[in-house]
Enzyme design. Sequence first.
Site, PDB file in Angstrom:
ATOM      1  N   GLY A 194     -12.620   0.210   3.408  1.00 13.44           N
ATOM      2  CA  GLY A 194     -11.678  -0.053   4.494  1.00 13.44           C
ATOM      3  C   GLY A 194     -10.302   0.518   4.219  1.00 13.44           C
ATOM      4  O   GLY A 194      -9.673   1.120   5.103  1.00 13.44           O
ATOM      5  N   CYS A 195      -9.820   0.356   3.003  1.00  9.27           N
ATOM      6  CA  CYS A 195      -8.487   0.851   2.651  1.00  9.27           C
ATOM      7  C   CYS A 195      -8.441   2.369   2.661  1.00  9.27           C
ATOM      8  O   CYS A 195      -7.434   2.967   3.040  1.00  9.27           O
ATOM      9  CB  CYS A 195      -8.065   0.287   1.303  1.00  9.27           C
ATOM     10  SG  CYS A 195      -7.886  -1.512   1.343  1.00  9.27           S
ATOM     11  N   THR A 196      -9.528   3.002   2.252  1.00  9.64           N
ATOM     12  CA  THR A 196      -9.605   4.461   2.294  1.00  9.64           C
ATOM     13  C   THR A 196      -9.572   4.941   3.741  1.00  9.64           C
ATOM     14  O   THR A 196      -8.840   5.879   4.077  1.00  9.64           O
ATOM     15  CB  THR A 196     -10.865   4.966   1.573  1.00  9.64           C
ATOM     16  OG1 THR A 196     -10.789   4.553   0.200  1.00  9.64           O
ATOM     17  CG2 THR A 196     -10.990   6.477   1.649  1.00  9.64           C
TER      18      THR A 196
END
Length: 157
Positions: free
Chosen positions: A46-48
Amino acid sequence: MAERLTPGTPAPDFTLKDSAGKDVSLKSYRGRNTIVYFYPAASTPGCTKEACDFRDTLDSLQKDGYDVLGISPDPVNKLARFAEKEGLPFPLLSDEDHAVAEAYAAWGEKKNYGKTYDGLIRSTVVVDADGNVALAQYNVRATGHVAKLRRDLGLAS
């Protein structure tokens, strides 16, 4: 946990180390709008996705007068690997003691798979050119967040 920030209030100032180990202060962004986004962990799916969405729209955001700062509790060396691997051209800042996240109400109780714990709440705060909160969004979704943020700011897609 601090109270959630609201538009018109002064944004808490901070100085944090970036992925190269240099100090970055919010004060140095006065005169421009700054998107400060908090993400739980570098190199997670998700952060990527969220970071790459900011990367892919950065030129457009900057033309519209917005800079981007990403903040996570990751150490500087992990941020450096993440920035290099994903080609992230904006500062990633290390908030290991989560003091800045706490000041921005982006640290608090979370629930995941039936467990309750304290952690980083995916959040975005837009700071205006005068250093005040223009927009504060909490519990945002990683996928589609940048497009929604652009709409909320009245920016063309």
